[in-house]
Design a protein around this motif. Structure first.
Motif, short mmCIF file in Angstrom:
data_model
loop_
_atom_site.label_atom_id
_atom_site.label_comp_id
_atom_site.label_asym_id
_atom_site.label_seq_id
_atom_site.Cartn_x
_atom_site.Cartn_y
_atom_site.Cartn_z
N GLY A 321 0.80 -1.22 0.00
CA GLY A 321 0.00 0.00 0.00
C GLY A 321 0.84 1.27 0.00
N GLN A 322 2.18 1.12 -0.01
CA GLN A 322 3.05 2.29 -0.01
C GLN A 322 3.35 2.80 -1.41
OE1 GLN A 322 6.48 2.07 2.67
NE2 GLN A 322 5.63 0.22 3.54
N THR A 323 2.90 2.08 -2.41
CA THR A 323 3.18 2.47 -3.78
C THR A 323 1.99 2.14 -4.66
OG1 THR A 323 4.77 2.23 -5.59
CG2 THR A 323 4.20 0.24 -4.36
N HIS A 324 2.03 2.61 -5.89
CA HIS A 324 0.94 2.35 -6.83
C HIS A 324 1.04 0.92 -7.38
CE1 HIS A 324 -0.44 6.51 -6.93
NE2 HIS A 324 0.83 6.88 -6.97
N SER A 325 -0.09 0.36 -7.73
CA SER A 325 -0.14 -1.04 -8.19
C SER A 325 -0.06 -1.11 -9.71
CB SER A 325 -1.42 -1.70 -7.68
OG SER A 325 -1.46 -1.71 -6.28
N TYR A 326 1.06 -0.63 -10.27
CA TYR A 326 1.22 -0.65 -11.72
C TYR A 326 1.30 -2.08 -12.25
CZ TYR A 326 2.87 4.07 -10.54
OH TYR A 326 3.00 5.33 -10.03
N VAL A 327 2.15 -2.89 -11.65
CA VAL A 327 2.36 -4.25 -12.12
C VAL A 327 1.12 -5.10 -11.87
CG1 VAL A 327 3.86 -6.28 -11.99
CG2 VAL A 327 4.84 -4.00 -11.68
N THR A 328 0.48 -4.91 -10.72
CA THR A 328 -0.75 -5.64 -10.43
C THR A 328 -1.82 -5.33 -11.46
OG1 THR A 328 -0.24 -5.54 -8.06
CG2 THR A 328 -2.50 -6.10 -8.67
N SER A 329 -1.97 -4.06 -11.82
CA SER A 329 -2.95 -3.66 -12.83
C SER A 329 -2.64 -4.31 -14.18
CB SER A 329 -2.98 -2.14 -12.98
OG SER A 329 -3.36 -1.52 -11.77
N TYR A 330 -1.35 -4.36 -14.52
CA TYR A 330 -0.95 -5.00 -15.77
C TYR A 330 -1.31 -6.49 -15.75
CZ TYR A 330 2.23 -7.43 -18.94
OH TYR A 330 2.75 -8.27 -19.89
N ALA A 331 -1.03 -7.16 -14.62
CA ALA A 331 -1.33 -8.59 -14.51
C ALA A 331 -2.82 -8.85 -14.61
CB ALA A 331 -0.77 -9.14 -13.19
N ILE A 332 -3.63 -7.99 -13.99
CA ILE A 332 -5.08 -8.15 -14.04
C ILE A 332 -5.59 -7.93 -15.47
CG2 ILE A 332 -7.28 -7.17 -13.27
CD1 ILE A 332 -5.94 -6.60 -10.58
N ALA A 333 -5.02 -6.92 -16.15
CA ALA A 333 -5.42 -6.67 -17.54
C ALA A 333 -5.10 -7.87 -18.42
CB ALA A 333 -4.72 -5.42 -18.06
N MET A 334 -3.91 -8.46 -18.22
CA MET A 334 -3.53 -9.62 -19.00
C MET A 334 -4.40 -10.82 -18.65
SD MET A 334 -1.35 -8.61 -21.09
CE MET A 334 -1.11 -10.23 -21.79
N ASP A 335 -4.84 -10.89 -17.40
CA ASP A 335 -5.73 -11.99 -17.00
C ASP A 335 -7.06 -11.91 -17.73
OD1 ASP A 335 -6.80 -14.14 -15.45
OD2 ASP A 335 -7.80 -12.67 -14.19
N MET A 336 -7.54 -10.68 -17.94
CA MET A 336 -8.79 -10.51 -18.68
C MET A 336 -8.58 -10.79 -20.17
SD MET A 336 -10.70 -7.24 -16.90
CE MET A 336 -9.27 -6.17 -16.75
N LEU A 337 -7.43 -10.39 -20.68
CA LEU A 337 -7.15 -10.57 -22.11
C LEU A 337 -6.91 -12.04 -22.44
CD1 LEU A 337 -6.74 -8.86 -24.70
CD2 LEU A 337 -4.30 -8.81 -24.15
N VAL A 338 -6.28 -12.76 -21.52
CA VAL A 338 -5.95 -14.17 -21.74
C VAL A 338 -6.79 -15.01 -20.80
CG1 VAL A 338 -4.12 -15.89 -21.75
CG2 VAL A 338 -3.61 -13.53 -22.38
N ASP A 339 -7.81 -15.65 -21.33
CA ASP A 339 -8.72 -16.44 -20.51
C ASP A 339 -8.60 -17.94 -20.80
OD1 ASP A 339 -10.78 -16.54 -18.53
OD2 ASP A 339 -12.22 -16.98 -20.13
N THR A 340 -8.15 -18.28 -22.00
CA THR A 340 -8.01 -19.68 -22.38
C THR A 340 -6.72 -19.87 -23.17
OG1 THR A 340 -9.15 -19.41 -24.51
CG2 THR A 340 -10.53 -19.88 -22.57
N GLN A 341 -6.38 -21.13 -23.45
CA GLN A 341 -5.20 -21.40 -24.27
C GLN A 341 -5.37 -20.86 -25.69
OE1 GLN A 341 -3.83 -25.41 -24.27
NE2 GLN A 341 -3.32 -25.42 -22.10
#
Length: 406
Positions: A321-341
């Motif tokens: 919580g001491q910094t912005h979640s840039y990498v977390t946001s990127y990972a979540i975006a990729m999770d939405m973009l990639v849902d299956t093989q």
């Protein structure tokens, strides 16, 4: 008639007194914690359990322990005795007597002792002398190792082991405060190399562990806002000031659905931001005028042996919580973009993914060979591996909700 000589205790009064004492104890505890938080918040701690339980080895050093959290791990004990040789080599570079340099280092550490203690969520109690010894020894090791790297002498330690040390230096649980590293740097390296900057010395580490194709840049990094070396790497991934930082919640369709809608995928070459994704419309002439072809440009992620480790540690650091979640946001975006093989396969056709062969220390080649036979024996296995790495963002989402609910 027997007379009761015991003092009368009104249970209501006693209950009130007990409640008042509990209230006072809680107030004292809150005030004490507020003073602690206002002074300095811990930046070096064990990764959140929801992340650590899914992959404990992603947070444990393989060769060298830095700081107190993994100092007693059996795996790193063999290297502990070798830190002294790095300290000796660093002192030999200096012009001043070793005793004077060490005395100055000790004074610097003791002056900042309370600040050092506040940087950690301690798992074991250490005395001030032990902490001082630890900080100086580890800082001198890091600096001498970086100097050896900068003058191409790290190969004397063995290429495989040196490569793993790079990754050990960016683990969340394997850090010393950056201000102490800077203090020891000023007492030692600047004494014989006044034109060298600490950021320039650390750059090979940041470059080696970088998970994207684009080269990391340190031009706009502020040392004053840096907690440790992992924090420094995290700053390399922050968006520039001219990019608006919002908190909008949006849903990204999967790669297959975007493809069906006519969206192309291309690597994001020379991006303004490492993890930036952008949609561009390209106009094509046709017999009735022109039509647009949307293209989604995606960052080029390099997949190699330690990509998952770097991602996990960056995300675990963001959970503080001491910094912005840039990498977390990127990972979540990729999770939405990639849902299956099928989504991974679709991206693989457009998205250049670099498989870099970066080996580990001497006792890992057999394990890596097995991994290659398992995961790289066919294109579909490669796709499955990439999907596994990207889809670990699901764990990230669960961690965020767990932390918010506590």
């Amino acid at each position: 008639m027997e007379v009761n000589t015991e003092p009368f205790i009104n249970p209501l009064v006693d209950a009130d007194m007990t409640q008042d004492s509990v209230v006072q104890r809680l107030l004292d505890r809150v005030k004490k914690e507020e003073r602690h938080i206002n002074q300095f918040s811990p930046s070096i701690y064990m990764a959140p359990r929801t992340l650590r339980d899914t992959s404990p080895t992603s947070f444990n050093p393989q060769v060298v322990s830095i700081g107190p959290l993994h100092r007693e791990d059996e795996k790193v004990q063999a290297f502990e005795v070798r830190k002294t040789s790095y300290l000796i080599d660093l002192m030999r570079r200096a012009k001043s007597p070793q005793e004077e340099i060490l005395k100055l280092c000790v004074e610097k550490v003791y002056t900042s002792m309370e600040k050092i203690k506040a940087c950690y969520v301690w798992t074991k109690a250490y005395g001030d002398a032990e902490i001082a010894d630890m900080m100086i020894m580890d800082a001198c090791f890091i600096l001498e190792f970086l100097l050896k790297v900068s003058i191409s002498k790290a190969r004397s330690e063995g290429i495989l082991q040196s490569n793993v040390i790079f990754y050990d230096l960016v683990l969340l649980e394997n850090q010393i405060p950056f201000f102490i590293l800077d203090e020891i740097f000023q007492c030692t390296v600047l004494e014989f190399s006044p034109n060298v900057s600490l950021l320039e010395l650390i750059y090979p580490v940041l470059s080696y562990v970088n998970i994207f194709k684009e080269h990391v840049k340190i031009n706009n990094i502020s040392v004053n806002n840096t907690y440790h070396i992992l924090s420094l790497l995290h700053q390399c991934y922050k968006p520039p000031d001219n990019i608006k930082k919002g908190h909008r919640k949006s849903t990204i369709p999967s790669a297959v659905n975007l493809d069906r809608a006519g969206v192309n995928f291309k690597p994001n070459k020379d991006p303004t931001w490492f993890m930036g994704m952008e949609v561009k419309l390209y106009m094509f002439p046709c017999f009735i005028g022109s039509w647009s072809k949307p293209t989604l440009r995606i960052p080029v992620l390099e997949i190699y042996d330690f990509t998952e480790i770097v991602l996990r540690n960056l995300i675990a650091y963001e959970q503080s919580g001491q910094t912005h979640s840039y990498v977390t946001s990127y990972a979540i975006a990729m999770d939405m973009l990639v849902d299956t093989q099928e989504d991974v396969a679709k991206l693989e056709l457009y998205w250049w993914i670099s498989f870099t062969s970066k080996y580990c220390d001497a006792y890992w080649p057999k394990n890596i060979a097995n991994m290659k036979r398992t995961y790289f024996s066919s294109p579909w296995n490669i796709i499955a591996l990439v999907a596994g790495i990207i889809l670990f963002a699901v764990t990230v989402v669960q961690t965020i909700f767990t932390i918010k609910s506590t």
